[in-house]
Motif scaffolding. Structure first.
Motif, PDB file in Angstrom:
ATOM      1  N   LEU A 123     -15.045  -4.341   4.969  1.00  0.00           N
ATOM      2  CA  LEU A 123     -14.162  -3.250   5.377  1.00  0.00           C
ATOM      3  C   LEU A 123     -12.838  -3.862   5.814  1.00  0.00           C
ATOM      4  CD1 LEU A 123     -16.773  -1.316   7.559  1.00  0.00           C
ATOM      5  CD2 LEU A 123     -16.169  -0.882   5.164  1.00  0.00           C
ATOM      6  N   MET A 124     -11.751  -3.455   5.173  1.00  0.00           N
ATOM      7  CA  MET A 124     -10.442  -4.022   5.502  1.00  0.00           C
ATOM      8  C   MET A 124      -9.456  -2.915   5.854  1.00  0.00           C
ATOM      9  SD  MET A 124      -9.857  -7.202   2.902  1.00  0.00           S
ATOM     10  CE  MET A 124      -9.842  -6.307   1.361  1.00  0.00           C
ATOM     11  N   ASP A 125      -8.975  -2.960   7.077  1.00  0.00           N
ATOM     12  CA  ASP A 125      -7.977  -2.004   7.554  1.00  0.00           C
ATOM     13  C   ASP A 125      -6.888  -2.789   8.274  1.00  0.00           C
ATOM     14  OD1 ASP A 125      -6.561   0.155   8.467  1.00  0.00           O
ATOM     15  OD2 ASP A 125      -8.026   0.751   9.972  1.00  0.00           O
ATOM     16  N   PRO A 126      -6.078  -3.550   7.497  1.00  0.00           N
ATOM     17  CA  PRO A 126      -5.056  -4.396   8.131  1.00  0.00           C
ATOM     18  C   PRO A 126      -3.860  -3.594   8.589  1.00  0.00           C
ATOM     19  CG  PRO A 126      -4.840  -4.504   5.765  1.00  0.00           C
ATOM     20  CD  PRO A 126      -6.055  -3.640   6.043  1.00  0.00           C
ATOM     21  N   PRO A 127      -3.000  -4.211   9.402  1.00  0.00           N
ATOM     22  CA  PRO A 127      -1.731  -3.555   9.730  1.00  0.00           C
ATOM     23  C   PRO A 127      -1.008  -3.201   8.420  1.00  0.00           C
ATOM     24  CG  PRO A 127      -2.019  -5.544  11.036  1.00  0.00           C
ATOM     25  CD  PRO A 127      -3.117  -5.526  10.030  1.00  0.00           C
ATOM     26  N   TYR A 128      -0.475  -1.996   8.355  1.00  0.00           N
ATOM     27  CA  TYR A 128       0.179  -1.532   7.128  1.00  0.00           C
ATOM     28  C   TYR A 128       1.472  -2.287   6.849  1.00  0.00           C
ATOM     29  CZ  TYR A 128      -2.889   2.611   7.157  1.00  0.00           C
ATOM     30  OH  TYR A 128      -3.950   3.468   7.136  1.00  0.00           O
ATOM     31  N   SER A 129       1.816  -2.353   5.584  1.00  0.00           N
ATOM     32  CA  SER A 129       3.106  -2.865   5.098  1.00  0.00           C
ATOM     33  C   SER A 129       3.374  -4.316   5.469  1.00  0.00           C
ATOM     34  CB  SER A 129       4.258  -1.980   5.602  1.00  0.00           C
ATOM     35  OG  SER A 129       4.040  -0.646   5.234  1.00  0.00           O
ATOM     36  N   LYS A 130       2.329  -5.103   5.618  1.00  0.00           N
ATOM     37  CA  LYS A 130       2.529  -6.521   5.926  1.00  0.00           C
ATOM     38  C   LYS A 130       2.049  -7.412   4.788  1.00  0.00           C
ATOM     39  CE  LYS A 130       2.911  -6.067  10.758  1.00  0.00           C
ATOM     40  NZ  LYS A 130       3.254  -6.787  11.905  1.00  0.00           N
ATOM     41  N   GLY A 131       1.545  -6.809   3.703  1.00  0.00           N
ATOM     42  CA  GLY A 131       1.125  -7.583   2.542  1.00  0.00           C
ATOM     43  C   GLY A 131      -0.112  -8.433   2.762  1.00  0.00           C
ATOM     44  N   LEU A 132      -0.980  -8.041   3.676  1.00  0.00           N
ATOM     45  CA  LEU A 132      -2.149  -8.860   4.002  1.00  0.00           C
ATOM     46  C   LEU A 132      -3.311  -8.671   3.029  1.00  0.00           C
ATOM     47  CD1 LEU A 132      -2.178  -8.358   7.885  1.00  0.00           C
ATOM     48  CD2 LEU A 132      -1.003 -10.103   6.543  1.00  0.00           C
ATOM     49  N   HIS A 156      -5.202   1.559   3.278  1.00  0.00           N
ATOM     50  CA  HIS A 156      -3.783   1.234   3.239  1.00  0.00           C
ATOM     51  C   HIS A 156      -2.962   2.517   3.163  1.00  0.00           C
ATOM     52  CE1 HIS A 156      -3.981   1.762  -1.222  1.00  0.00           C
ATOM     53  NE2 HIS A 156      -5.207   1.291  -1.038  1.00  0.00           N
ATOM     54  N   ARG A 157      -1.656   2.386   3.248  1.00  0.00           N
ATOM     55  CA  ARG A 157      -0.763   3.551   3.158  1.00  0.00           C
ATOM     56  C   ARG A 157      -0.916   4.226   1.801  1.00  0.00           C
ATOM     57  NH1 ARG A 157       2.771   4.374   7.051  1.00  0.00           N
ATOM     58  NH2 ARG A 157       3.526   2.660   8.309  1.00  0.00           N
ATOM     59  N   LYS A 158      -0.773   5.546   1.796  1.00  0.00           N
ATOM     60  CA  LYS A 158      -0.924   6.290   0.540  1.00  0.00           C
ATOM     61  C   LYS A 158       0.137   5.899  -0.488  1.00  0.00           C
ATOM     62  CE  LYS A 158       1.858  10.289   1.810  1.00  0.00           C
ATOM     63  NZ  LYS A 158       1.900  11.692   2.063  1.00  0.00           N
ATOM     64  N   GLU A 159       1.298   5.414  -0.025  1.00  0.00           N
ATOM     65  CA  GLU A 159       2.362   5.027  -0.948  1.00  0.00           C
ATOM     66  C   GLU A 159       2.081   3.697  -1.646  1.00  0.00           C
ATOM     67  OE1 GLU A 159       3.769   7.563   2.299  1.00  0.00           O
ATOM     68  OE2 GLU A 159       2.959   5.532   2.380  1.00  0.00           O
ATOM     69  N   GLU A 160       1.166   2.927  -1.089  1.00  0.00           N
ATOM     70  CA  GLU A 160       0.868   1.602  -1.634  1.00  0.00           C
ATOM     71  C   GLU A 160      -0.201   1.725  -2.717  1.00  0.00           C
ATOM     72  OE1 GLU A 160      -0.600  -2.793  -0.050  1.00  0.00           O
ATOM     73  OE2 GLU A 160      -0.630  -1.097   1.318  1.00  0.00           O
TER      74      GLU A 160
END
Length: 193
Positions: A123-132, A156-160
């Motif tokens: 399960l991966m829920d990293p900080p958004y918009s950091k490219g992790l 991740h963000r819906k835009e990604e």
């Protein structure tokens, strides 16, 4: 924020003060575990970027055999520990403190040496918009951390938009829930020779 179902059902989880941690919403969490229904019981779960521990605790509540909570933030891991204690989870979990890259490299080495087992669910829920996510997928593949029939859920963000294939993992599903998107990946099957 609460545990949705299972043996810890209804227990409220402590949430962070401030914006350093962004817990998964109950709606997204419910959708995630609906997708995982057939995989969760008896599984070994890696909760990478654990935050509050809500995802891993939900997995344990629903019958996962074991969960490793990983986070670079000491305050996050303290919050995970408080939530585990509040839910009265007494065993079947471990912590990995530190940067996710070091954690995944260490896990890969231990798996290769036979000192650790692979995980059935990541399960991966990293900080958004950091490219992790890209690096995390790469390290999961390099370390052979996911079992052959395992599954990865990346929030991740819906835009990604994540690619259809990432380091040997193939996207099976993608679902949107408000500002969040869940992308479900499996190991690419080896082609017959």
């Amino acid at each position: 924020m609460r545990v949705i179902t299972g043996k810890y059902r209804g227990r409220k989880l402590n949430t962070p003060v401030g914006n350093d941690i962004r817990p998964t919403t109950d709606k997204a969490k419910e959708a995630m575990f609906s997708i995982l229904t057939n995989y969760i019981y008896g599984s070994r779960v890696l909760d990478l970027f654990a935050g509050t521990g809500g995802l891993g605790i939900e997995a344990l509540s629903r019958g996962a055999e074991y969960c490793m909570f990983c986070d670079a933030s000491r305050s996050s891991l303290k919050l995970v520990k408080e939530n585990l204690e509040h839910c009265k989870v007494e065993e079947d979990y471990a912590f990995a403190a530190g940067d996710y890259k070091k954690t995944l490299k260490s896990l890969g080495t231990k798996i290769e040496e036979g000192l650790a087992e692979q995980f059935d669910i990541v399960l991966m829920d990293p900080p958004y918009s950091k490219g992790l996510l890209d690096d995390a997928f790469k390290l999961l593949q390099e370390g052979n951390i996911l079992a052959d029939d395992g599954i990865i859920v990346a929030e991740h963000r819906k835009e990604e938009d994540l690619p259809e294939e990432l380091y040997g993992f193939v996207k099976e599903k993608e679902r949107r829930y408000g500002i969040v998107k869940l992308s479900i990946f499996r190991k690419q099957a080896d082609e017959e020779e």
